[in-house]
Scaffold this motif. Structure first.
Motif, PDB file in Angstrom:
ATOM      1  N   SER A   5       0.816  -1.212   0.000  1.00 34.56           N
ATOM      2  CA  SER A   5       0.000   0.000   0.000  1.00 34.56           C
ATOM      3  C   SER A   5       0.846   1.256   0.000  1.00 34.56           C
ATOM      4  CB  SER A   5      -0.890   0.025   1.248  1.00 34.56           C
ATOM      5  OG  SER A   5      -1.750  -1.072   1.267  1.00 34.56           O
ATOM      6  N   THR A   9      -4.407   4.535  -0.290  1.00 37.25           N
ATOM      7  CA  THR A   9      -4.960   3.205  -0.549  1.00 37.25           C
ATOM      8  C   THR A   9      -6.117   2.932   0.402  1.00 37.25           C
ATOM      9  OG1 THR A   9      -2.807   2.383  -1.260  1.00 37.25           O
ATOM     10  CG2 THR A   9      -4.430   0.733  -0.608  1.00 37.25           C
ATOM     11  N   ARG A  10      -7.198   2.376  -0.128  1.00 37.68           N
ATOM     12  CA  ARG A  10      -8.339   1.977   0.697  1.00 37.68           C
ATOM     13  C   ARG A  10      -8.250   0.478   0.952  1.00 37.68           C
ATOM     14  NH1 ARG A  10     -13.074   5.440   1.007  1.00 37.68           N
ATOM     15  NH2 ARG A  10     -12.147   7.508   0.930  1.00 37.68           N
ATOM     16  N   HIS A  12     -10.232  -2.788   2.994  1.00 41.29           N
ATOM     17  CA  HIS A  12     -11.427  -3.284   3.658  1.00 41.29           C
ATOM     18  C   HIS A  12     -11.005  -4.554   4.387  1.00 41.29           C
ATOM     19  CE1 HIS A  12     -13.692  -0.439   1.282  1.00 41.29           C
ATOM     20  NE2 HIS A  12     -12.999  -0.865   0.238  1.00 41.29           N
ATOM     21  N   ASP A  61     -13.444  -0.330   7.180  1.00 41.84           N
ATOM     22  CA  ASP A  61     -13.046   0.431   5.993  1.00 41.84           C
ATOM     23  C   ASP A  61     -11.972   1.415   6.419  1.00 41.84           C
ATOM     24  OD1 ASP A  61     -14.918  -0.857   4.382  1.00 41.84           O
ATOM     25  OD2 ASP A  61     -16.472   0.618   4.853  1.00 41.84           O
ATOM     26  N   THR A  62     -10.782   1.282   5.818  1.00 46.67           N
ATOM     27  CA  THR A  62      -9.649   2.107   6.224  1.00 46.67           C
ATOM     28  C   THR A  62      -9.010   2.780   5.025  1.00 46.67           C
ATOM     29  OG1 THR A  62      -8.004   0.352   5.992  1.00 46.67           O
ATOM     30  CG2 THR A  62      -9.138   0.486   8.096  1.00 46.67           C
ATOM     31  N   THR A  63      -8.243   3.804   5.292  1.00 47.64           N
ATOM     32  CA  THR A  63      -7.421   4.436   4.284  1.00 47.64           C
ATOM     33  C   THR A  63      -6.012   4.606   4.858  1.00 47.64           C
ATOM     34  OG1 THR A  63      -7.263   6.253   2.709  1.00 47.64           O
ATOM     35  CG2 THR A  63      -7.999   6.826   4.898  1.00 47.64           C
TER      36      THR A  63
END
Length: 66
Positions: A5, A9-10, A12, A61-63
């Motif tokens: 990443s 970047t997302r 899940h 859900d992360t970034t």
């Protein structure tokens, strides 16, 4: 996934657990990201299914911030 990443970047991430365990799970995710040399923001946590009574499939859900 974090190793591949870069900023923006997302991700899940899925985990099984109880609703009461969510704060501890978030801390573990953040700690793992720091250990991998990244920083993440958890945007949303969603119950994505039921595994058993009171145990859910949770989606975080992360970034990636850095």
């Amino acid at each position: 996934a974090l190793n591949a990443s870069r900023k923006g970047t997302r991700l899940h991430l899925y985990q099984f657990g109880r609703e009461d365990d969510i704060p501890a799970m978030k801390k573990v995710l953040r700690d793992l990201a720091v250990k991998a040399g990244h920083q993440i923001r958890i945007l949303k946590t969603v119950k994505a299914g039921v595994y058993s009574p009171k145990v859910y499939r949770l989606c975080f859900d992360t970034t990636v911030l850095k």
